[in-house]
Scaffold this active site. Structure first.
Site, short mmCIF file in Angstrom:
data_model
loop_
_atom_site.label_atom_id
_atom_site.label_comp_id
_atom_site.label_asym_id
_atom_site.label_seq_id
_atom_site.Cartn_x
_atom_site.Cartn_y
_atom_site.Cartn_z
N GLU A 55 42.30 35.59 42.07
CA GLU A 55 41.26 35.67 41.03
C GLU A 55 41.91 36.09 39.71
OE1 GLU A 55 38.30 34.69 41.56
OE2 GLU A 55 38.14 34.77 43.75
N GLU A 114 35.52 35.52 37.48
CA GLU A 114 36.67 35.80 38.36
C GLU A 114 36.77 37.31 38.63
OE1 GLU A 114 37.38 33.19 39.55
OE2 GLU A 114 37.88 31.60 38.16
N HIS A 137 34.29 38.13 41.17
CA HIS A 137 34.71 37.72 42.51
C HIS A 137 35.63 38.78 43.11
CE1 HIS A 137 34.02 33.24 41.29
NE2 HIS A 137 32.91 33.95 41.31
N TYR A 148 34.20 44.99 47.43
CA TYR A 148 32.97 45.42 48.10
C TYR A 148 33.05 45.10 49.60
CZ TYR A 148 27.91 44.95 49.20
OH TYR A 148 26.67 45.03 49.76
N GLU A 178 41.73 26.29 42.52
CA GLU A 178 40.29 26.54 42.63
C GLU A 178 39.57 25.41 43.38
OE1 GLU A 178 39.84 27.25 38.21
OE2 GLU A 178 38.64 28.89 38.99
N GLU A 230 32.67 28.66 41.54
CA GLU A 230 33.90 27.87 41.55
C GLU A 230 33.61 26.38 41.34
OE1 GLU A 230 36.82 29.07 41.30
OE2 GLU A 230 36.36 31.16 41.76
N HIS A 235 33.58 26.05 37.72
CA HIS A 235 34.93 26.14 37.15
C HIS A 235 35.64 24.80 37.30
CE1 HIS A 235 34.85 30.72 38.27
NE2 HIS A 235 33.91 30.38 37.42
FE LIG Z 1 37.38 30.14 39.58
FE LIG Z 2 37.04 33.02 41.53
#
Ligand SMILES: [Fe+2]
Ligand SMILES: [Fe+2]
Length: 329
Positions: free
Chosen positions: A68, A99, A102, A108, A172, A206, A209
């Protein structure tokens, strides 16, 4: 021209690349935070996983979390400084946040399950196939930070496109989708359902992206026809194929014996299938011509279904929460 060093004058207009503005607005509409999905219900599932299933999840987390930040490094050093559309800059700023979000999601997850962090993070440098993927991506990012890189030259523009293909199309758009498929396969078998829902949100980001990166690549090629030589086209095609090889080796290490009725061959056919789609999106012919072995992925990535799924989950949490309170009372 979308390529170039931006001056303040470039920021006065805001309409040249409508697709970038649209994707920015769509990204904003997708805002979510990891804690919106409680992971409590997945705890007993996690306990019931066998060692190989746990190993597959750990290896994916070990690769994805650092990556990321590598994507963000590529944006900051290898893409943003060479693009002068304000709409594209807005989108890239949005992507930087996503990112980071993410990475927060993976943190988490790490905090929610009894996972040995050090052992998990050791997997990516200690596994040759994982390291090979990282080194391959870094090579293209490093080229962008070379002092000799002149973005106004044919070579400079080609380096920019290659970096976009490496981080966006291969990492990605191919590596990550292969990893998502493995995690969603757990949910498909009714295991780690909430973990799967978080990953579905990551996947939705994603997908945008990838859409942005692909559109940026196509815009650069359209506006700079002189960079599209046969040799360059061949190089781009080979990069996508190299990505498939790297991912195939990674999946062999992910599943030494196969889990959840899946083995490396099954995942790798999916990787070949999506790599063909990436090639076609860039105007190449497909390389592998294989069927999608995981048609269920299409439904599990459907955004509408995801929203419904989440609403259902929310209701069931409330019911369970009440039941616990009543019992305790
Ligand atoms: Fe990404
Ligand atoms: Fe990502």
């Amino acid at each position: 021209m979308i390529i170039g060093k931006a001056s303040p004058d470039d920021y006065q207009r805001n309409e040249a690349y409508e697709w970038a503005q649209d994707l920015y607005e769509q990204g904003i509409r997708n805002t979510w935070f990891p804690h919106e999905i409680p992971l409590k219900e997945d705890h007993s599932d996690y306990e019931s996983l066998n060692e190989e299933e746990k190993h597959a999840l750990m290896m994916i987390l070990s690769f994805m979390n650092p990556m990321e930040f590598v994507v963000n490094k590529s944006i900051c050093l290898g893409i943003y400084p060479y693009i002068k559309s304000p709409e594209a800059h807005k989108y890239l700023s949005r992507q930087l946040f996503e990112e980071a979000n993410h990475s927060e999601t993976f943190e988490y997850i790490l905090q929610s399950f009894p996972i040995d962090r050090d052992a998990m993070y050791a997997l990516h440098p200690d596994t040759a196939s994982s390291r090979a993927k990282e080194e391959w991506i870094s090579h293209y990012i490093n080229r962008m930070t070379d002092e000799k890189l002149d973005i106004e030259t044919v070579e400079g523009k080609q380096e920019l496109v290659k970096n976009l293909v490496a981080t966006n199309v291969v990492m990605e758009g191919t590596f990550f989708f292969s990893n998502f498929m493995v995690i969603l396969a757990f949910r498909q078998r009714n295991k780690m359902r909430n973990f799967g829902s978080l990953i579905n949100w990551v996947l939705r980001d994603e997908s945008l992206h990838l859409k942005f990166g692909m559109q940026l690549i196509l815009t650069i090629l359209e506006e700079n026809e002189e960079i599209v030589t046969d040799e360059f086209a061949q190089e781009i095609r080979e990069m996508v194929i190299k990505g498939v090889e790297l991912e195939a080796a990674f999946n062999e290490d992910l599943f030494p014996n196969g889990v959840l009725g899946m083995n490396a061959a099954y995942i790798n056919q999916y990787v070949q299938y999506i790599a063909d789609r990436r090639l076609e999106e860039m105007g190449f012919e497909a390389e592998y011509n294989v069927e999608n072995p995981a048609k269920w992925m299409a439904t599990s990535t459907d955004v509408l279904e995801l929203v419904n799924f989440f609403e259902q989950q929310n209701t069931s949490y409330e019911v369970n929460a009440n039941a616990t309170v009543e019992k305790a009372g």
